[in-house]
Design an enzyme around this catalytic site. Sequence first.
Site, PDB file in Angstrom:
ATOM      1  N   TYR A  56       0.858  -1.177   0.000  1.00 22.94           N
ATOM      2  CA  TYR A  56       0.000   0.000   0.000  1.00 22.94           C
ATOM      3  C   TYR A  56       0.898   1.232   0.000  1.00 22.94           C
ATOM      4  O   TYR A  56       1.594   1.488   0.987  1.00 22.94           O
ATOM      5  CB  TYR A  56      -0.849  -0.069   1.268  1.00 22.94           C
ATOM      6  CG  TYR A  56      -1.754   1.085   1.603  1.00 22.94           C
ATOM      7  CD1 TYR A  56      -3.031   1.169   1.061  1.00 22.94           C
ATOM      8  CD2 TYR A  56      -1.365   2.068   2.517  1.00 22.94           C
ATOM      9  CE1 TYR A  56      -3.894   2.195   1.410  1.00 22.94           C
ATOM     10  CE2 TYR A  56      -2.222   3.094   2.870  1.00 22.94           C
ATOM     11  CZ  TYR A  56      -3.481   3.156   2.310  1.00 22.94           C
ATOM     12  OH  TYR A  56      -4.333   4.167   2.667  1.00 22.94           O
ATOM     13  N   TRP A 111       8.730   4.105   3.263  1.00 18.79           N
ATOM     14  CA  TRP A 111       8.264   3.205   4.339  1.00 18.79           C
ATOM     15  C   TRP A 111       7.146   2.288   3.877  1.00 18.79           C
ATOM     16  O   TRP A 111       6.132   2.164   4.570  1.00 18.79           O
ATOM     17  CB  TRP A 111       7.720   3.973   5.552  1.00 18.79           C
ATOM     18  CG  TRP A 111       8.437   5.176   6.014  1.00 18.79           C
ATOM     19  CD1 TRP A 111       7.922   6.425   6.111  1.00 18.79           C
ATOM     20  CD2 TRP A 111       9.771   5.251   6.514  1.00 18.79           C
ATOM     21  NE1 TRP A 111       8.849   7.272   6.627  1.00 18.79           N
ATOM     22  CE2 TRP A 111      10.000   6.579   6.873  1.00 18.79           C
ATOM     23  CE3 TRP A 111      10.803   4.314   6.661  1.00 18.79           C
ATOM     24  CZ2 TRP A 111      11.209   7.013   7.381  1.00 18.79           C
ATOM     25  CZ3 TRP A 111      12.011   4.747   7.165  1.00 18.79           C
ATOM     26  CH2 TRP A 111      12.196   6.079   7.519  1.00 18.79           C
ATOM     27  N   ARG A 134       9.989 -17.359  39.163  1.00 18.98           N
ATOM     28  CA  ARG A 134      11.107 -16.569  39.695  1.00 18.98           C
ATOM     29  C   ARG A 134      10.884 -16.312  41.190  1.00 18.98           C
ATOM     30  O   ARG A 134       9.893 -15.695  41.583  1.00 18.98           O
ATOM     31  CB  ARG A 134      11.185 -15.241  38.942  1.00 18.98           C
ATOM     32  CG  ARG A 134      12.260 -14.313  39.434  1.00 18.98           C
ATOM     33  CD  ARG A 134      13.620 -14.788  38.990  1.00 18.98           C
ATOM     34  NE  ARG A 134      14.663 -13.848  39.382  1.00 18.98           N
ATOM     35  CZ  ARG A 134      15.958 -14.125  39.304  1.00 18.98           C
ATOM     36  NH1 ARG A 134      16.366 -15.311  38.861  1.00 18.98           N
ATOM     37  NH2 ARG A 134      16.847 -13.244  39.659  1.00 18.98           N
ATOM     38  N   GLY A 151      16.559  -8.383  34.584  1.00 22.04           N
ATOM     39  CA  GLY A 151      17.691  -8.445  33.656  1.00 22.04           C
ATOM     40  C   GLY A 151      17.410  -9.350  32.471  1.00 22.04           C
ATOM     41  O   GLY A 151      17.824  -9.069  31.341  1.00 22.04           O
ATOM     42  N   GLU A 171      -0.348   3.764  10.225  1.00 22.53           N
ATOM     43  CA  GLU A 171      -1.810   3.943  10.130  1.00 22.53           C
ATOM     44  C   GLU A 171      -2.300   5.127  10.966  1.00 22.53           C
ATOM     45  O   GLU A 171      -3.406   5.112  11.514  1.00 22.53           O
ATOM     46  CB  GLU A 171      -2.555   2.661  10.560  1.00 22.53           C
ATOM     47  CG  GLU A 171      -2.798   1.694   9.423  1.00 22.53           C
ATOM     48  CD  GLU A 171      -3.542   2.326   8.254  1.00 22.53           C
ATOM     49  OE1 GLU A 171      -2.860   2.610   7.244  1.00 22.53           O
ATOM     50  OE2 GLU A 171      -4.752   2.536   8.331  1.00 22.53           O
ATOM     51  N   GLY A 172      -1.474   6.150  11.059  1.00 16.79           N
ATOM     52  CA  GLY A 172      -1.824   7.346  11.823  1.00 16.79           C
ATOM     53  C   GLY A 172      -1.168   7.307  13.193  1.00 16.79           C
ATOM     54  O   GLY A 172      -1.436   6.400  13.984  1.00 16.79           O
TER      55      GLY A 172
END
Length: 558
Positions: free
Chosen positions: A124, A162, A270, A344, A367-368
Amino acid sequence: MITAKTLKLSLKSLREYAKKRLPDEKLIELDEKDECPLDVVHDLCSPDKVGITLLFVPEEYGGMGGNTFDVYCVCEEMARIDLGVATSVLATFLGSDPITVGATPEQKKLWLSKIAEQGVLFAYGATEPEAGSDLGALRTIADRVIEDGKIVGYKISGNKQWISNGGIADAYTVLANTPAGPSWFILDKGLKGFTHDKPEDKHGIRLSNTAALALDNVFVPVDRLVGGVEGQGLLQAQAVFGYTRLMVAAFGLGAGWSAIDRAIPYSTKRIAAGAPLSEKQGYVHKLIVPNVVRLEAARAYIEETAERIDAGEGSLNTEGAIAKYMATEAGNAAAEASIQALGGYGYTHEYMVEKISRDVRITIIYEGTSEIMEMTISRDRWQNHLKTRGQHYHDQARKFEELHARHPEVGADNAALALHALAEVLEKARAGRLTRFQHILLRLGELIAYAESAGSLARRAALMADNKLNEKSNRRFDAPTFAAISRIFSRQAALKVAQDGIQWVVGAGGAADAELPAFEASLGFPAIRRAQAGLVADMDLVADALYGRTAKEQKAAA
Ligand SMILES: Cc1cc2nc3c(=O)[nH]c(=O)nc-3n(C[C@H](O)[C@H](O)[C@H](O)COP(=O)(O)OP(=O)(O)OC[C@H]3O[C@@H](n4cnc5c(N)ncnc54)[C@H](O)[C@@H]3O)c2cc1C
């Protein structure tokens, strides 16, 4: 029409394909090599392989005729896999959108059938080196080629910047200025004078091919002018904004959730200070719960907008802008928090959240941009405020007061507080002519998006409680948890509208010292402060649902 069952199967096959072909190690490798997996993109688009693109094509052209809601579900799923690959598939639909809305029946048959039957990849081409947000600054020119007094074609010259799939597409839709104004043209790859640059070396979505296009007197016959009438290009582009912005909104949602869905299991394993992170309230209530709430508020707005587009309410550009703004900003915040949640490890490539965070960044640009979304939202709703003499959001608020009477658990009372406060802020901005400050105009856009999203979420939580939610809707949470999510978000929205509202109104000189107490009172601060009661308990409830903790386990942990 696609049934809920067919949709579920399609999403499942997409997931299974991705599991096989795009495991984490492969994604990391491609990201590091900055390489688009063309074979994967072709498989996703080929009717004899995954063919997910068939969902987007109307049945009369050989597709499955998915509606906006189906497309949102597919986009979310693709974004959960990889946003770069998702962008490649999306580009085909952005590319064919001008055809879907504006082409002649012959053009539709030819090109949409090619997508369905041959898996043709589109790009596009709207943006230019000096025309991004402001497409009116377009410089690409399409000169008429006239023979025997008849237009037989066009010669197109200019540059596009782009362009997703720019270096790999089979066909391109390109916006160019004809003597009668901007118009879309369909170009095959490889036309004489039509070249593309090498792929851009990007911050994220590195699995997506993005390239500049150069057009040097490229000849196309007249049947390549979309719709056969010059000057319709910007209208055709706008006609699908609601829909295409919803697709990118779903990208933000999917990417944000994929990051959170990595942080959640990580935090259960964790151990810190003798217990898993998932049991640390300060961790979960800062890094996980608020992001889940924000993502689900955005989802509510996306789902409502998709249903309304499917019900024929028009292109809903402003609603598309709100959905995109809320979902993509939420997706970015969620990915960022997920890096923090993994400490980390989150900061390394191996754990993926860092990649997701780089990838999802694009959703607040293409797209804005978010700033253009804020402007779009604000300008449109400002008109509603003026037309109704300040009653637009007060009227909406009253509907939520009614909803609260029927469903006191879904936070509709807080949504009403947010909307009443919004109406007062807008009125003060009108009286002080504050929208002459662009910053105020854009900040109002943010407050509007928050208040409207609080409303959507409360409405959907009520529908869920009544067992009336769309059968294709996301069902990750049960009704009580969804109601708690809604209460959390609506409290936040009410506080934000009142606090930010007063900041910007006073900051722009819209309330003199003497007027301040009355303005503050009109914003409903005491009620908004009282509404914060129960916030932490609701966050506990959502956390327990996210971690699958039962009442028994909670008791044992306590
Ligand atoms: C990876 C990638 C893929 C893309 N894919 C496509 C594609 O397939 N097809 C296509 O046509 N385009 C594509 N784009 C282009 C994209 O849509 C534009 O980059 C985007 O619309 C922004 O335009 P711009 O880059 O020119 O930035 P600008 O418009 O110059 O904006 C720069 C900054 O200024 C702000 N800004 C702009 N105007 C205003 C204003 N009036 N008031 C206040 N602030 C303002 C913006 O919000 C932004 O923060 C892609 C871009 C990228 C990076």
